[in-house]
Motif scaffolding. Structure first.
Motif, PDB file in Angstrom:
ATOM      1  N   ASP A 167       0.834  -1.205   0.000  1.00 17.41           N
ATOM      2  CA  ASP A 167       0.000   0.000   0.000  1.00 17.41           C
ATOM      3  C   ASP A 167       0.867   1.253   0.000  1.00 17.41           C
ATOM      4  O   ASP A 167       0.373   2.342   0.243  1.00 17.41           O
ATOM      5  CB  ASP A 167      -0.924  -0.012   1.228  1.00 17.41           C
ATOM      6  CG  ASP A 167      -2.115   0.904   1.030  1.00 17.41           C
ATOM      7  OD1 ASP A 167      -2.493   1.589   1.985  1.00 17.41           O
ATOM      8  OD2 ASP A 167      -2.667   0.957  -0.083  1.00 17.41           O
ATOM      9  N   GLU A 168       2.169   1.082  -0.269  1.00 18.85           N
ATOM     10  CA  GLU A 168       3.077   2.220  -0.259  1.00 18.85           C
ATOM     11  C   GLU A 168       2.830   3.097  -1.474  1.00 18.85           C
ATOM     12  O   GLU A 168       2.875   2.640  -2.617  1.00 18.85           O
ATOM     13  CB  GLU A 168       4.529   1.762  -0.238  1.00 18.85           C
ATOM     14  CG  GLU A 168       5.515   2.933  -0.150  1.00 18.85           C
ATOM     15  CD  GLU A 168       6.956   2.482  -0.128  1.00 18.85           C
ATOM     16  OE1 GLU A 168       7.182   1.264  -0.253  1.00 18.85           O
ATOM     17  OE2 GLU A 168       7.843   3.339  -0.001  1.00 18.85           O
ATOM     18  N   LEU A 169       2.577   4.375  -1.229  1.00 16.77           N
ATOM     19  CA  LEU A 169       2.229   5.304  -2.296  1.00 16.77           C
ATOM     20  C   LEU A 169       3.475   5.964  -2.856  1.00 16.77           C
ATOM     21  O   LEU A 169       4.287   6.515  -2.116  1.00 16.77           O
ATOM     22  CB  LEU A 169       1.245   6.358  -1.773  1.00 16.77           C
ATOM     23  CG  LEU A 169       0.655   7.313  -2.814  1.00 16.77           C
ATOM     24  CD1 LEU A 169      -0.804   7.593  -2.506  1.00 16.77           C
ATOM     25  CD2 LEU A 169       1.435   8.636  -2.822  1.00 16.77           C
ATOM     26  N   LEU A 170       3.610   5.903  -4.177  1.00 11.13           N
ATOM     27  CA  LEU A 170       4.700   6.586  -4.860  1.00 11.13           C
ATOM     28  C   LEU A 170       4.271   7.958  -5.360  1.00 11.13           C
ATOM     29  O   LEU A 170       5.053   8.902  -5.349  1.00 11.13           O
ATOM     30  CB  LEU A 170       5.199   5.746  -6.038  1.00 11.13           C
ATOM     31  CG  LEU A 170       5.689   4.328  -5.719  1.00 11.13           C
ATOM     32  CD1 LEU A 170       6.139   3.638  -6.995  1.00 11.13           C
ATOM     33  CD2 LEU A 170       6.806   4.371  -4.695  1.00 11.13           C
ATOM     34  N   LEU A 171       3.017   8.043  -5.796  1.00 10.12           N
ATOM     35  CA  LEU A 171       2.518   9.281  -6.388  1.00 10.12           C
ATOM     36  C   LEU A 171       1.002   9.246  -6.355  1.00 10.12           C
ATOM     37  O   LEU A 171       0.398   8.170  -6.417  1.00 10.12           O
ATOM     38  CB  LEU A 171       3.006   9.392  -7.844  1.00 10.12           C
ATOM     39  CG  LEU A 171       2.941  10.768  -8.508  1.00 10.12           C
ATOM     40  CD1 LEU A 171       4.032  11.673  -7.944  1.00 10.12           C
ATOM     41  CD2 LEU A 171       3.135  10.627 -10.017  1.00 10.12           C
ATOM     42  N   GLY A 172       0.372  10.399  -6.257  1.00 13.43           N
ATOM     43  CA  GLY A 172      -1.086  10.405  -6.281  1.00 13.43           C
ATOM     44  C   GLY A 172      -1.673  11.800  -6.245  1.00 13.43           C
ATOM     45  O   GLY A 172      -1.006  12.778  -5.896  1.00 13.43           O
ATOM     46  N   LEU A 173      -2.951  11.870  -6.623  1.00  7.59           N
ATOM     47  CA  LEU A 173      -3.744  13.100  -6.522  1.00  7.59           C
ATOM     48  C   LEU A 173      -4.967  12.788  -5.675  1.00  7.59           C
ATOM     49  O   LEU A 173      -5.669  11.793  -5.929  1.00  7.59           O
ATOM     50  CB  LEU A 173      -4.195  13.590  -7.901  1.00  7.59           C
ATOM     51  CG  LEU A 173      -3.319  14.586  -8.651  1.00  7.59           C
ATOM     52  CD1 LEU A 173      -4.026  15.054  -9.915  1.00  7.59           C
ATOM     53  CD2 LEU A 173      -2.946  15.773  -7.790  1.00  7.59           C
ATOM     54  N   ARG A 174      -5.224  13.637  -4.671  1.00  6.66           N
ATOM     55  CA  ARG A 174      -6.331  13.395  -3.751  1.00  6.66           C
ATOM     56  C   ARG A 174      -7.123  14.683  -3.557  1.00  6.66           C
ATOM     57  O   ARG A 174      -6.549  15.776  -3.514  1.00  6.66           O
ATOM     58  CB  ARG A 174      -5.790  12.896  -2.411  1.00  6.66           C
ATOM     59  CG  ARG A 174      -6.858  12.376  -1.465  1.00  6.66           C
ATOM     60  CD  ARG A 174      -6.228  11.931  -0.161  1.00  6.66           C
ATOM     61  NE  ARG A 174      -5.786  13.070   0.641  1.00  6.66           N
ATOM     62  CZ  ARG A 174      -4.959  12.981   1.671  1.00  6.66           C
ATOM     63  NH1 ARG A 174      -4.441  11.811   1.996  1.00  6.66           N
ATOM     64  NH2 ARG A 174      -4.632  14.047   2.359  1.00  6.66           N
ATOM     65  N   LEU A 175      -8.435  14.529  -3.444  1.00  9.70           N
ATOM     66  CA  LEU A 175      -9.322  15.664  -3.185  1.00  9.70           C
ATOM     67  C   LEU A 175      -9.896  15.556  -1.787  1.00  9.70           C
ATOM     68  O   LEU A 175     -10.294  14.471  -1.351  1.00  9.70           O
ATOM     69  CB  LEU A 175     -10.479  15.686  -4.192  1.00  9.70           C
ATOM     70  CG  LEU A 175     -10.255  16.335  -5.559  1.00  9.70           C
ATOM     71  CD1 LEU A 175     -11.481  16.095  -6.436  1.00  9.70           C
ATOM     72  CD2 LEU A 175     -10.003  17.826  -5.423  1.00  9.70           C
ATOM     73  N   SER A 176      -9.928  16.664  -1.071  1.00  6.24           N
ATOM     74  CA  SER A 176     -10.695  16.769   0.157  1.00  6.24           C
ATOM     75  C   SER A 176     -11.547  18.028   0.021  1.00  6.24           C
ATOM     76  O   SER A 176     -11.546  18.678  -1.025  1.00  6.24           O
ATOM     77  CB  SER A 176      -9.787  16.839   1.392  1.00  6.24           C
ATOM     78  OG  SER A 176      -8.957  17.990   1.342  1.00  6.24           O
ATOM     79  N   GLN A 177     -12.284  18.370   1.050  1.00  5.06           N
ATOM     80  CA  GLN A 177     -13.203  19.503   0.943  1.00  5.06           C
ATOM     81  C   GLN A 177     -12.440  20.776   0.565  1.00  5.06           C
ATOM     82  O   GLN A 177     -11.645  21.298   1.338  1.00  5.06           O
ATOM     83  CB  GLN A 177     -13.959  19.705   2.253  1.00  5.06           C
ATOM     84  CG  GLN A 177     -15.087  20.724   2.144  1.00  5.06           C
ATOM     85  CD  GLN A 177     -15.821  20.874   3.466  1.00  5.06           C
ATOM     86  OE1 GLN A 177     -15.235  21.229   4.471  1.00  5.06           O
ATOM     87  NE2 GLN A 177     -17.121  20.597   3.464  1.00  5.06           N
ATOM     88  N   ASN A 178     -12.674  21.252  -0.649  1.00  4.23           N
ATOM     89  CA  ASN A 178     -12.123  22.519  -1.149  1.00  4.23           C
ATOM     90  C   ASN A 178     -10.613  22.485  -1.369  1.00  4.23           C
ATOM     91  O   ASN A 178     -10.010  23.517  -1.662  1.00  4.23           O
ATOM     92  CB  ASN A 178     -12.481  23.673  -0.206  1.00  4.23           C
ATOM     93  CG  ASN A 178     -12.640  24.983  -0.943  1.00  4.23           C
ATOM     94  OD1 ASN A 178     -12.928  25.011  -2.144  1.00  4.23           O
ATOM     95  ND2 ASN A 178     -12.447  26.085  -0.251  1.00  4.23           N
ATOM     96  N   ASN A 179      -9.965  21.317  -1.207  1.00  5.84           N
ATOM     97  CA  ASN A 179      -8.512  21.236  -1.330  1.00  5.84           C
ATOM     98  C   ASN A 179      -8.108  20.153  -2.326  1.00  5.84           C
ATOM     99  O   ASN A 179      -8.813  19.148  -2.508  1.00  5.84           O
ATOM    100  CB  ASN A 179      -7.860  20.917   0.022  1.00  5.84           C
ATOM    101  CG  ASN A 179      -8.093  22.014   1.039  1.00  5.84           C
ATOM    102  OD1 ASN A 179      -8.190  23.187   0.691  1.00  5.84           O
ATOM    103  ND2 ASN A 179      -8.196  21.632   2.305  1.00  5.84           N
ATOM    104  N   LEU A 180      -6.948  20.371  -2.967  1.00  8.49           N
ATOM    105  CA  LEU A 180      -6.341  19.368  -3.837  1.00  8.49           C
ATOM    106  C   LEU A 180      -4.957  19.056  -3.301  1.00  8.49           C
ATOM    107  O   LEU A 180      -4.153  19.964  -3.048  1.00  8.49           O
ATOM    108  CB  LEU A 180      -6.248  19.889  -5.272  1.00  8.49           C
ATOM    109  CG  LEU A 180      -5.573  18.940  -6.280  1.00  8.49           C
ATOM    110  CD1 LEU A 180      -6.437  17.713  -6.527  1.00  8.49           C
ATOM    111  CD2 LEU A 180      -5.293  19.665  -7.601  1.00  8.49           C
ATOM    112  N   HIS A 181      -4.657  17.762  -3.144  1.00  8.43           N
ATOM    113  CA  HIS A 181      -3.391  17.327  -2.561  1.00  8.43           C
ATOM    114  C   HIS A 181      -2.584  16.549  -3.594  1.00  8.43           C
ATOM    115  O   HIS A 181      -3.079  15.589  -4.197  1.00  8.43           O
ATOM    116  CB  HIS A 181      -3.624  16.436  -1.336  1.00  8.43           C
ATOM    117  CG  HIS A 181      -4.581  17.017  -0.343  1.00  8.43           C
ATOM    118  ND1 HIS A 181      -4.203  17.928   0.615  1.00  8.43           N
ATOM    119  CD2 HIS A 181      -5.915  16.808  -0.172  1.00  8.43           C
ATOM    120  CE1 HIS A 181      -5.267  18.261   1.345  1.00  8.43           C
ATOM    121  NE2 HIS A 181      -6.311  17.592   0.884  1.00  8.43           N
TER     122      HIS A 181
END
Length: 687
Positions: A167-181
């Motif tokens: 489950d080790e993350l190398l790269l990603g795009l994530r959305l939360s309330q009003n934010n982009l990570h």
């Protein structure tokens, strides 16, 4: 931004000049314009031998370098410096949607909605990085999405790149309330770069470009002003993707599954994609690479929030022969004045479409039969009448191009005869439903039609045999493509069955029965079944109280089941009508449905879930409180943390059923009554 991917040092090999190649005696001393230049004159004797040995050593080194270069080939980047469509890689070879991925049209444009198991939406990184295993040091990501508001405690993934089976993350795009990570693995711990207050979760289409170069991460939304954040350290040029896997719309798990629509998702190595798609006449839908499945039919852009007709295509009207129907005409509608019919081109032939909006009523009065009504000029008008016998419910379904209606008859035609329910088939020649197949049933209360892997099934809820035996089998029928009839596929023990509800969760198929009465009490278990090994097997039992109806619905990536409890009759003979009906939610942790909310109802007989714009509603059919049938049926609205809250009360009389439908001029609710001779159609007024 140009980038070089780390494969190995690129070497420039110089060759001897013509004079050196001829004599093999002159010592090379430098490289000029790609050729070894000889500056010392030829000599004799020991000096000549020494010079020769030096020359041979140099040539050996050059030859070794040449061999390495020839074997490894000329230097190439890990990928071609072209855009890479990540979204298309989780679609079948035909480019169409698969199980768990649905094409949804919203506000004039189409996107993919992911509702199946996250394990389905994956592909190995080696499909992209064919020359080496390193992620580009400079790149941009283009995504077009539409998502409702995200609650504060939740976050959802647009895509992730995970290391191997871990489950080790190398790269990603994530959305939360009003934010982009933007998430990345560095030389130390995982890093997160957050763009705040970007307003992407407003249920509108947005196109986002995230460019990464050196110490900088640049975000451009809808071709607007770029937002720039400085990284603590530059993006690594040695991010090894060996054995890694891309997951689209998730991070492998159900938790965090993207609940909105994705129209495009593109990786562009070595360049900022903003200049390629901006400026744009439609900045919210700026396109670099959109899968063909989303461009298949002509789509008309819309600036309103009104629901769009499923087919937005050119309509051709002819008085003579049919127009051509090929790939270029796929999705077009044709109205024939000669055949008096509406047809749809599927790319090969014109398919007959059932004209207009119809509703079938189940009447208990056998002398009157049951009526089929057609929506005409803003109201339903009688279209066809069919003989029925204490009809309880209708179910419309299709098998290929064939259209059917099946009725649940509770009584037999003549006293003492076997009760029979009937399937009717739509005749395109007679423009009405005609008798097709008769099936033996026992006080049938409901039919449920569904498909599993291109096979069609019908499930009947047999309520009782005779007047007292409620503990009997209900039957699941399967369409036989050879005989062109339905045949018994499985029987399931039920107790006063009143309703079946079929639903899917990812790649799994479920069927839940509403058991009402076992001959002694209404406080009994209703059972959820799961399709395993070619048949339905028990999955979970839930205690219900005279259950009459199940309603399954989804809100974002949450799955709910609502049961309508009609009465609590104990073995001691005590009876209550004002009891709770319950909404259950699927728990990912326990993989079972757990109680989410109790709602006080009065002999509830039906739930109907519907949406109007972004609002989500449940309406309950309250029928009896122990003394009166004249009661309020209630509409509840989804309020997130508060669950469903009452927002509107409607005076009804013995309300039996609710149905929601849309027309071109608005949204409607229709309810039927077990006490009154008329059903009522209500138009929803939005403010």
């Amino acid at each position: 931004m140009d980038t070089y991917y780390p494969t190995r040092p690129r070497e420039r090999i110089c060759e001897c000049s013509e004079a050196t190649q001829l004599t093999l005696l002159c010592e090379p001393c430098g490289c000029k314009d790609g050729l070894w230049a000889s500056v010392w004159p030829c000599v004799n004797g020991a000096e000549r031998v020494e010079s020769l040995m030096s020359e041979l050593l140099l040539l050996a080194c050059a030859l070794l370098s040449w061999i390495i270069t020839c074997q490894s080939g000329p230097w190439r980047p890990c990928t071609d410096l072209l855009h890479l469509d990540l979204l298309s890689r989780v679609l079948p070879g035909t480019g169409t949607a698969q199980d768990g991925i649905h094409i949804v049209q919203s506000r004039g444009s189409r996107g993919f909605q992911f509702s199946g198991s996250p394990q389905l939406f994956r592909f190995p990184a080696s499909q992209l990085f064919v020359n080496c295993n390193f992620f580009p040091a400079e790149f941009s990501i283009v995504v077009t999405l539409k998502i409702p508001q995200i609650t504060p405690e939740k976050s959802e993934y647009i895509f992730t790149l995970l290391d191997g089976d871990s489950d080790e993350l190398l790269l990603g795009l994530r959305l939360s309330q009003n934010n982009l990570h933007f998430l990345q693995k560095g030389h130390g711990p995982k890093k997160r770069t957050t763009f705040k207050a970007v307003g992407l979760d407003d249920n509108r289409w947005h196109t986002v470009v995230l460019a990464v170069t050196g110490h900088y991460t640049i975000l451009t939304v809808d071709c607007g002003r770029p937002l720039e954040l400085v990284l603590e350290s530059p993006f690594p040029d040695d991010l090894d993707t060996t054995g890694s896997t891309f997951f689209i719309a998730s991070r492998r798990r159900w938790n965090g599954l993207f609940s909105g629509l994705i129209r495009q998702l593109v990786l562009l190595p070595g360049s900022d994609a903003t200049s390629r798609i901006c400026p744009s006449s439609e900045p919210r839908l700026s396109a670099l690479s959109v899968p063909q499945a989303l461009l298949h039919l002509p789509i008309k852009p819309s600036s309103t929030d009104l629901p769009l007709h499923p087919y937005e295509a050119e309509v051709r009207v002819t008085a003579g022969e049919s127009p051509p129907c090929g790939h270029s005409e796929e999705g077009q509608l044709w109205f024939s004045t000669l055949k008096k019919g509406l047809f749809l081109c599927d790319g090969m032939m014109w398919l007959t479409m059932l004209q207009g909006l119809f509703i079938a009523t189940a009447n208990r009065d056998s002398n009157l039969g049951s009526g089929i009504y057609k929506w005409t000029d803003g109201k339903f008008e009688r279209y066809q009448n069919i003989s029925t016998y204490d009809a309880q419910a209708w179910q419309y379904f299709t098998v290929g191009k064939k259209k059917f209606l099946v009725v649940a008859n509770c009584r037999s035609k003549d006293a003492g005869d076997q009760e029979q329910s009937v399937i009717y088939k739509w005749s395109s020649r007679k423009l009405k439903f005609i008798h097709y197949q008769t099936l033996n049933t026992h006080s049938a209360r409901d039919w449920e039609a569904f498909n599993i892997r291109d096979e069609t099934f019908l499930a009947v809820a047999n309520h009782r045999q005779g007047e007292r035996n409620h503990n009997i089998d209900s039957v699941i029928y399967k369409w036989n493509p050879v005989t062109q009839f339905f045949e018994v596929n499985q029987t399931i023990p039920t107790a006063g069955a009143y309703d079946w509800e079929f639903f899917t969760i990812g790649p799994y198929y479920f069927l839940v029965v509403a058991n009402t009465f076992n001959g002694r009490s209404t406080v009994i278990d209703s059972t959820i079944y799961i399709w395993l090994g070619g048949m339905f097997q028990p999955y979970q039992s839930i205690t219900t109280f005279g259950a009459i109806d199940w309603e399954m619905f989804q809100i974002e990536n949450r799955v709910f089941l609502a049961v309508a409890n009609s009465q609590m009759l104990t073995e001691e003979g005590k009876i209550q009508y004002s009891i709770n009906s319950t909404i259950y939610e699927l728990s990912i942790a326990s993989q079972t449905f757990i109680k989410f909310q109790d709602i006080e109802t009065n002999s509830a007989l039906d739930w109907e879930y519907f949406t109007v714009g972004d609002d989500k509603f449940l309406v309950v059919a309250n029928s009896y409180d122990g003394s009166s049938y004249s009661l309020n049926s209630v509409i509840y609205r989804w309020q997130g943390y508060e669950g469903f809250v009452p927002v509107h009360r409607l005076r009804t009389n013995g309300c039996r059923d609710w149905e929601f439908f849309n027309t071109t001029d608005g949204s409607y609710l229709i309810y039927s009554s077990a006490r009154a001779a008329l059903s009522k159609v209500l138009k929803l007024r939005t403010i």
